[in-house]
Structures are given as structure tokens and as C-alpha cells.
Design an enzyme around this catalytic site. Structure first.
Site, PDB file in Angstrom:
ATOM      1  N   ASP A   1     -19.377  31.532 -18.463  1.00 23.86           N
ATOM      2  CA  ASP A   1     -19.392  30.073 -18.461  1.00 23.86           C
ATOM      3  C   ASP A   1     -18.576  29.613 -17.256  1.00 23.86           C
ATOM      4  O   ASP A   1     -17.350  29.591 -17.292  1.00 23.86           O
ATOM      5  CB  ASP A   1     -18.817  29.527 -19.770  1.00 23.86           C
TER       6      ASP A   1
ATOM      7  N   LYS B   1     -20.259  20.305 -14.087  1.00 25.51           N
ATOM      8  CA  LYS B   1     -19.229  19.724 -13.227  1.00 25.51           C
ATOM      9  C   LYS B   1     -19.641  19.666 -11.744  1.00 25.51           C
ATOM     10  O   LYS B   1     -20.503  18.894 -11.394  1.00 25.51           O
ATOM     11  CB  LYS B   1     -17.900  20.447 -13.475  1.00 25.51           C
TER      12      LYS B   1
ATOM     13  N   TYR C   1     -13.557  27.437 -24.000  1.00 27.21           N
ATOM     14  CA  TYR C   1     -14.244  26.173 -24.313  1.00 27.21           C
ATOM     15  C   TYR C   1     -15.634  26.201 -23.714  1.00 27.21           C
ATOM     16  O   TYR C   1     -15.807  26.521 -22.541  1.00 27.21           O
ATOM     17  CB  TYR C   1     -13.466  24.978 -23.764  1.00 27.21           C
TER      18      TYR C   1
END
Ligand SMILES: *Cc1c(COP(=O)(O)O)cnc(C)c1O
Length: 445
Positions: free
Chosen positions: A234, A263, A142
Site C-alpha cells: 500500500d 494521494k 492503515y
């Protein structure tokens, strides 16, 4: 548990917000509980119910819901001084220096406003830097809500995974199964000189959790070197979570060319970032010719929160605490599964954990991984544990969502509402929270 007020709020929300939520994963069944406030490792909902929270904002909240004092002070002072200007500020430089000092592959970094924005910019950067169009992604990986990576299918039949993306965009993306060395080697043989970059989560964190098999990232590194493609890690979810301040790349010992962050790096405020070798990152405008810009990028309040967050972690036993409790949870759930659901696989590392409701059990659990699946080839579970996104999708995903999650919620434990998303331990969680959680797992499994 009474959920009347949450139901009424959701009813109102459905009239003015599509699906009643601003991020699709929040639309839990039959309706989400609305949160009124956080308190340490707990959240309290609109009806006054209290839950131990392992969602932790889907990753950013390393400290739980109470900001450590220096973080609160930094946020308050920057918010009251500004909050933002459209001109550079010192705190952006402080934060960039901190990250460059701690993350092995990062010499330079550009801050943006979300993980999605970071991966969009990283893909444009890889294409601009190499002058090539193709991007390799992992099935089940993702990278946020972006056109180049919302692609499914295989290397020979990529297609958009959502409405709204032209098939001609998906043509430039090559999805491959994670942990499958044969396929990635074949893809490079066929397309290597057109591949701008390989975009990969070091650990599949949004679809699993799935750890890499030994040597997989080394293979990606070698292929990218051989063909002049960029290896893009990522680390939006693993960054400053797995491997501490060095991130997953330091734990794995593999150095990517470019890393995306999000995040935790924003200390609970909207954030993203793209870091890497100076020579590559300088391709961004204004030093280079790959356009990149943003009104809110490097927002002083976010930078202050992120910088205070990471500085606090450098000065306290944060990772020791969250990783130890993570291990207690994984080991505890492994024991419970051995008893109640030997077909299930406990996954995760550091402060990430999840149980994949896999369907087949090995005949003996013997010397299985006791601290979450590590893809150890001599583990009796090795042939049964998930290696790819497809393996996770084949698990009892409906049971998680419709039965198990609900039961845990009713027992006062807030888990991620589907089989795929990771769960997180924070610095605010205690041994007692973990004990109570294991008791709930015992009843709900
Ligand atoms: C969360 C996440 C993203 C997207 O970040 P947003 O801030 O939600 O846009 C991208 N990649 C990974 C690995 C993520 O976990």
C-alpha cells in the site's frame, strides 16, 4: 492568535456535519481552524492567521499550495473542456504509461477515486485471483476506511476496530505486528494456503512513522512466493514521496505483486490506483472476472493534474529539494531532542518526518541515527525505538495532541494533530521555513 471566526464556523458545521468535519482526523481540539486559502508552503485561516503547513493535505501536496504552471494549465484546460465523459480519454493512457515506466512492479494500472477504493479493489483482486479469503494486515497499518482492514487484535483474535463491521467479516483478516518475522512465519505455517494476500505499507506512515527492520519485506516476499499469496504494497502515502518516482519499492529493492496508490498520484485531486503485473491486474473486469468499476474513475481533471505533477517532478530537482529539507528537519529535531527530550525518537525519511514521544531513553545517545530512525541494529536507540504500531501507541500520545500540537499551532506551525500521522515537506518549503519551524520545536518540546 484570534480564532473567533473558526469557532463560529465550527459551531455552524456541528449542526449539519457529524463532528463538524468530513474526515475524522480534521476535528482538532478544542475546534479546528478553518482554512481560507493556501499560499506556497503556508495556509491562512479564516481569522487571517498564517501557518507553515506540514500537513499538506495529509500527503498529496508535493508542491505545496501553488500549482506549478504546467499543472495549473493542464487542470484548467481539462476542467473547461469537460469535466468528464464516461468514455475513455487520452490523458488516462498518458498517466498510466508514465507510472508503468517509473514504478518497477507496475505493468498495468487501474485508476479509481481514493486510496480507500484502491485498497478495497486490491483486496477483492487478491481474493479473486487466488481464490482464497484471508488477508494479512499489520497492526497500526492503515488502508483507508474499508471493511477488510479495519480490524484489530492479533492473529488468533481478530475483531472489527469500529462499529458497523460484522465480526464475520473480520474473521477473514489476520492482523500481525509489523517487523515481527516470527509471527508472520507462524501465521503462514498455520494459514498459508488460505492467504490471498499480505497488505502492508512499506513504511508505516499513518501510525508512526515506523521503518521496516532489515530483511522484513524480503521475508514477506519469500513467504508470499512459497505459498502463492500476493504481496500488496500500500503505497498510497509513500508512492512518489519515498524513493522518488520509483516509490518506496524501488528504494527497498522489494518487488510487490500489486501496489495501491493515492494521494500524490492525483496531483491534489481525489484519486486512487491499483497497479501490478499485467497477468494479475487483468483479472479486473472487463478483461477478467473481478468486478471493478467507477463513474468518476480516471477523471480527466485528476489524470491531467497527476500526470503534470509527476512529469514536473521528472524534470526538476523536486525530490532533491524536499528530501534535503526533510533531512535538515530530522537532524535539527534530533539535536533538539538530545538536549530537551532524549527519550523521544525522531522518525521518517525522504520528505516525511515525525517525532514519536517515546518514553524510555537509552543511557547514551552516542551514535544514534541522525536522519530519522533507520532501525540500525548498532544504534544505541535500537531497543527503544518503535518497531510496531503498538510501540507507537505506547508513546505519550496525549501530550502530542493536547499540549505540543497546540503550542506549535500558536507558534504558527501546522502539524498533524495526533501522534500517529506523518508530516510532509513540500517543494514550496524554504530553508527559512525550516529554521522557523526548528525554533518553534525548540520552544514547544
Ligand atoms: C491515506 C491512505 C489511505 C486511504 O486513502 P484515502 O484517499 O483517504 O481513502 C490508504 N492507505 C494508506 C497507506 C494511506 O496513507
Amino acid at each position: 492568535m484570534n480564532h473567533d471566526r473558526s469557532r463560529d464556523l465550527y459551531d455552524r458545521a456541528l449542526s449539519v456535519i457529524p463532528g463538524g468535519v468530513n474526515s475524522s482526523v480534521r476535528a482538532t481540539r478544542p475546534y479546528p481552524f478553518f482554512i481560507e486559502r493556501g499560499d506556497g508552503a503556508h495556509v491562512v485561516d479564516a481569522d487571517g492567521n498564517r501557518y507553515i503547513d506540514y500537513v499538506m493535505g495529509y500527503g498529496p501536496l508535493l508542491y505545496g499550495h501553488d500549482m506549478p504552471d504546467p499543472v495549473r494549465a493542464a487542470v484548467q484546460s481539462h476542467a473547461s473542456e469537460g469535466p468528464m465523459y464516461g468514455a475513455p480519454t487520452e490523458i488516462e493512457v498518458d498517466h498510466a504509461e508514465f507510472v508503468a515506466r517509473h514504478v518497477p512492479s507496475v505493468e498495468m494500472i487501474r485508476f479509481v477515486n481514493s486510496g480507500t477504493e484502491a485498497t478495497v479493489s486490491a483486496v477483492r483482486l487478491a481474493r479473486g485471483y487466488t481464490g482464497r479469503d484471508k488477508i494479512v494486515v499489520m497492526q497500526g497499518g492503515y488502508h483507508g476506511a474499508q471493511e477488510s482492514t479495519l480490524v484489530e487484535g492479533g492473529p488468533d483474535n481478530p475483531r472489527p476496530s469500529t462499529a458497523g463491521i460484522p465480526a464475520s467479516f473480520a474473521e477473514h483478516t489476520i492482523p500481525v505486528p509489523f517487523n515481527d518475522e516470527e509471527t508472520i512465519e507462524r501465521v503462514f505455517e498455520e494459514h498459508g494456503h488460505d492467504i490471498a494476500g499480505v497488505l502492508v505499507e512499506p513504511v508505516l506512515g499513518n501510525y508512526g512513522i515506523v521503518q521496516p527492520i532489515s530483511g522484513y519485506h524480503e521475508t514477506l516476499r519469500e513467504l508470499c512466493d512459497d505459498y502463492g499469496s500476493l504481496l500488496v504494497f500500500d503505497e498510497v502515502i509513500t508512492g512518489f514521496r519515498v524513493g522518488g518516482l520509483g516509490c518506496a519499492q524501488s528504494k527497498l529493492g522489494v518487488t510487490p505483486d500489486v501496489t495501491t496508490f493515492g494521494k500524490i498520484i492525483g496531483g491534489g485531486f481525489p484519486v486512487g490506483a491499483i497497479g501490478g503485473k499485467a497477468e494479475i491486474i487483468e483479472s479486473f473486469t472487463p478483461s477478467g472476472d473481478v468486478f471493478q468499476s467507477g463513474t468518476f474513475s480516471g477523471h480527466p481533471v485528476t489524470m491531467a493534474a497527476g500526470h503534470a505533477y509527476l512529469t514536473y517532478a521528472a524534470e526538476h530537482d523536486v525530490y532533491e529539494h524536499v528530501n534535503r529539507l526533510g533531512e535538515t528537519l530530522r537532524a535539527g529535531i534530533t539535536d533538539l531532542c538530545e538536549d530537551r527530550a532524549p527519550e523521544y525518537t525522531v522518525v521518517g525519511s525522504d520528505s516525511m518526518f515525525k517525532t514519536v514521544f517515546t518514553r524510555d531513553a537509552p543511557s547514551s545517545l552516542g551514535d544514534q541515527c541522525a536522519d530519522g530512525c533507520e532501525q540500525r541494529t548498532d544504534c544505541p536507540r535500537y531497543d527503544h525505538c518503535p518497531k510496531t504500531g503498538g510501540d507507537v501507541a505506547d508513546a505519550e500520545t496525549e501530550r502530542w495532541e493536547r499540549v505540543f500540537w497546540q503550542e506549535m499551532k500558536e507558534r504558527g506551525v501546522f502539524l498533524t494533530a495526533n501522534q500517529f500521522e506523518s508530516q510532509f515537506v513540500s517543494y514550496a518549503h524554504t530553508e527559512e521555513d525550516v529554521e522557523e519551524t526548528l525554533e518553534a520545536y525548540k520552544e514547544a518540546l
